[in-house]
Design a protein around this motif. Sequence first.
Motif, PDB file in Angstrom:
ATOM      1  N   UNK A   3       0.968  -1.408   0.449  1.00 39.40           N
ATOM      2  CA  UNK A   3       0.208  -0.095  -0.302  1.00 39.40           C
ATOM      3  C   UNK A   3       0.554   1.347  -0.035  1.00 39.40           C
ATOM      4  N   UNK A   4       2.170   0.903   0.571  1.00 44.38           N
ATOM      5  CA  UNK A   4       2.744   2.058   1.130  1.00 44.38           C
ATOM      6  C   UNK A   4       3.122   2.942  -0.417  1.00 44.38           C
ATOM      7  N   UNK A   5       3.371   1.015  -0.999  1.00 50.23           N
ATOM      8  CA  UNK A   5       4.439   1.839  -2.572  1.00 50.23           C
ATOM      9  C   UNK A   5       3.371   2.562  -3.883  1.00 50.23           C
ATOM     10  N   UNK A   6       1.917   2.201  -3.451  1.00 50.43           N
ATOM     11  CA  UNK A   6       0.635   2.812  -4.527  1.00 50.43           C
ATOM     12  C   UNK A   6       0.549   4.144  -3.849  1.00 50.43           C
ATOM     13  N   UNK A   7       0.481   4.319  -2.351  1.00 49.92           N
ATOM     14  CA  UNK A   7       0.370   5.392  -2.105  1.00 49.92           C
ATOM     15  C   UNK A   7       1.525   6.979  -2.537  1.00 49.92           C
ATOM     16  N   UNK A   8       2.588   6.183  -2.646  1.00 48.51           N
ATOM     17  CA  UNK A   8       3.667   6.550  -3.564  1.00 48.51           C
ATOM     18  C   UNK A   8       3.998   6.972  -4.757  1.00 48.51           C
ATOM     19  N   UNK A   9       3.240   6.142  -5.503  1.00 46.72           N
ATOM     20  CA  UNK A   9       3.159   6.280  -6.849  1.00 46.72           C
ATOM     21  C   UNK A   9       2.020   7.513  -7.685  1.00 46.72           C
ATOM     22  N   UNK A  10       1.220   6.931  -6.537  1.00 48.41           N
ATOM     23  CA  UNK A  10       0.199   8.398  -6.826  1.00 48.41           C
ATOM     24  C   UNK A  10      -0.074   9.475  -6.463  1.00 48.41           C
ATOM     25  N   UNK A  11       1.165   9.983  -5.308  1.00 47.19           N
ATOM     26  CA  UNK A  11       1.735  10.789  -5.112  1.00 47.19           C
ATOM     27  C   UNK A  11       2.741  10.868  -6.504  1.00 47.19           C
ATOM     28  N   UNK A  12       3.729  11.059  -6.764  1.00 44.88           N
ATOM     29  CA  UNK A  12       4.297  11.375  -8.551  1.00 44.88           C
ATOM     30  C   UNK A  12       3.833  11.124  -9.215  1.00 44.88           C
ATOM     31  N   UNK A  45      -4.262  16.555  -4.427  1.00 46.61           N
ATOM     32  CA  UNK A  45      -3.468  16.768  -3.326  1.00 46.61           C
ATOM     33  C   UNK A  45      -3.167  16.654  -1.545  1.00 46.61           C
ATOM     34  N   UNK A  46      -4.234  17.739  -1.490  1.00 47.86           N
ATOM     35  CA  UNK A  46      -5.269  17.456  -0.357  1.00 47.86           C
ATOM     36  C   UNK A  46      -6.065  16.261  -0.142  1.00 47.86           C
ATOM     37  N   UNK A  47      -6.525  15.872  -0.848  1.00 48.16           N
ATOM     38  CA  UNK A  47      -7.045  14.399  -0.448  1.00 48.16           C
ATOM     39  C   UNK A  47      -5.950  13.080  -0.792  1.00 48.16           C
ATOM     40  N   UNK A  48      -4.826  13.268  -1.351  1.00 49.47           N
ATOM     41  CA  UNK A  48      -3.992  12.391  -1.318  1.00 49.47           C
ATOM     42  C   UNK A  48      -3.315  12.560   0.392  1.00 49.47           C
ATOM     43  N   UNK A  49      -3.537  13.546   0.579  1.00 52.54           N
ATOM     44  CA  UNK A  49      -1.972  13.847   1.484  1.00 52.54           C
ATOM     45  C   UNK A  49      -3.086  13.422   3.169  1.00 52.54           C
ATOM     46  N   UNK A  50      -3.888  13.329   2.907  1.00 49.78           N
ATOM     47  CA  UNK A  50      -5.197  12.571   4.030  1.00 49.78           C
ATOM     48  C   UNK A  50      -5.043  11.419   4.039  1.00 49.78           C
TER      49      UNK A  50
END
Length: 104
Positions: A3-12, A45-50
């Motif tokens: 999951x952490x990798x998925x979130x990082x990929x979404x952030x990128x 960006x805000x939603x992904x940070x939340x």
Amino acid sequence: MPLHDDLTAAQRSLDELVRSLGLLEERLGSGLEVRRVRTDAGHLRESLALLRAAVPAARPASGPDLVTISDTPYDTALWSSAASSATDDYVDDEGIGARDRHAP
């Protein structure tokens, strides 16, 4: 993928989107449409940070506890019903099979 990798990929991907929007804004100007897309990207960006904040911290992956099995031969008395206080069906009940029967 964790999951952490998925979130990082979404952030990128989101960072790349914001960079591309900057290039578009340089070419198109800061019209209403470009501002709306920039605002939407800001909301993402805000939603992904939340979402990142809501996900528990990544724990190191721990596999199942391993059990070491010895290479030494087993005591043959384990497979004889005489070794136990049970009846002659003991070995058969354990799924090993009776001495006087053979597989089909």
